[in-house]
Design an enzyme around this catalytic site. Sequence first.
Site, PDB file in Angstrom:
ATOM      1  N   ARG A 149       0.805  -1.217   0.000  1.00 34.60           N
ATOM      2  CA  ARG A 149       0.000   0.000   0.000  1.00 34.60           C
ATOM      3  C   ARG A 149       0.840   1.270   0.000  1.00 34.60           C
ATOM      4  NH1 ARG A 149      -4.749   1.625   4.258  1.00 34.60           N
ATOM      5  NH2 ARG A 149      -3.015   2.084   5.656  1.00 34.60           N
TER       6      ARG A 149
ATOM      7  N   TYR B  89      -6.665   9.866  -0.069  1.00 32.55           N
ATOM      8  CA  TYR B  89      -6.958   8.464  -0.319  1.00 32.55           C
ATOM      9  C   TYR B  89      -7.898   7.967   0.753  1.00 32.55           C
ATOM     10  CZ  TYR B  89      -4.545   5.984   3.431  1.00 32.55           C
ATOM     11  OH  TYR B  89      -4.197   5.482   4.658  1.00 32.55           O
TER      12      TYR B  89
ATOM     13  N   TRP C  18       3.058   2.703   6.413  1.00 35.14           N
ATOM     14  CA  TRP C  18       3.255   3.977   5.701  1.00 35.14           C
ATOM     15  C   TRP C  18       2.495   5.112   6.380  1.00 35.14           C
ATOM     16  CZ3 TRP C  18       0.063   7.453   3.228  1.00 35.14           C
ATOM     17  CH2 TRP C  18       0.629   8.313   2.281  1.00 35.14           C
ATOM     18  N   ASP C  19       1.240   4.877   6.734  1.00 34.09           N
ATOM     19  CA  ASP C  19       0.406   5.924   7.342  1.00 34.09           C
ATOM     20  C   ASP C  19       1.048   6.483   8.607  1.00 34.09           C
ATOM     21  OD1 ASP C  19      -2.695   5.480   6.067  1.00 34.09           O
ATOM     22  OD2 ASP C  19      -1.328   3.797   5.954  1.00 34.09           O
ATOM     23  N   THR C  20       1.481   5.577   9.467  1.00 34.13           N
ATOM     24  CA  THR C  20       2.078   5.999  10.728  1.00 34.13           C
ATOM     25  C   THR C  20       3.361   6.775  10.497  1.00 34.13           C
ATOM     26  OG1 THR C  20       1.115   4.155  11.973  1.00 34.13           O
ATOM     27  CG2 THR C  20       3.085   5.183  12.891  1.00 34.13           C
TER      28      THR C  20
END
Length: 239
Positions: free
Chosen positions: A76, A94, A185-187
Site C-alpha cells: 500500500r 486516499y 506507511w500511514d504511521t
Amino acid sequence: MREIEVSAVLPVYNDLKALRAAIPRSLDTLEVIAPGGFELIVAEDGSTDGSTEFVRECEGKDPRVRLLHSDERLGRGRALNRAFTAASGSIVCYYDVDLATDMRHLPELIDTIRDGHDIATGSRLLPESTIVRSGGREIASRGYNTLVRTILGSSLRDHQCGFKAFRRDRILSLLPSVTADHWFWDTEVLVRAQKNGYRIREFPVQWRQGEGTTVRRNDVVDMGSAILRLWWRLHVEKS
C-alpha cells in the site's frame, strides 16, 4: 486539458466487489465537493481477480477515472507514493476501497486542506468518533496507537485510519524520507510530518469494520517491530 483540483486515490488489491460500489459512490461525492475538477485514481496493485479489467472499463466510460496498474505487488505504501507522484491535483487524498469511513466525511477532509492544513486525517479514536468493529481489533488498535504516542512522541490518536488528505507539494517533499512500503506507511508519514512542523488536523469519523479483517499474533509482533525500527531511524540513524 481539464483543470484538476482534487486527486482521490483508491488503493486496490483484489477488491473487485468493493470497487463496483466505490467507484460510482466516489464519483457522485467528488462531483459535489470538487466541481472545479477532480480525478479518481485507482492504484491497482497486482490484482488477479478482474479488478484491473473492471477499472479499465470504467476508465473507458468516464475520463475522470484513471487506472494506475502495477504488474508486481508494491504494497500500500509504495502504491500510494506512486499515485501521489502521478496525480494532477493540488490536493491528494486516499480512502479505503471498502468505504469503511463514511463518505459523508469526504467534504470535511478536502476542506481541511483548502483551509490551510498540510494534512487531514480521520480518526476512529477521538471521543466523538463512532465505530463498529470486533473487540479484538479494537484492543489491538488502541494498544498500537498508544505505543506510537508513547515511543514515537506523536500527538495524534489514530495513525492508521485509511482516510487522509494532503497538500500535494507538501506530501511529495516528505516522501523521500519515508521508508515504509506497506501498512506502516500511514504511521511513518504522520510521525515524520509532525517532526517537520506540518499543520495536521485530526477529526472524528463514523467508521465500520470491513469484511474479513482479523488480528493475528504475527500482526501484533509486526506492529511493535515497525514502531521500534522507526524510533531507531529517527533517534539513532537520524534519517
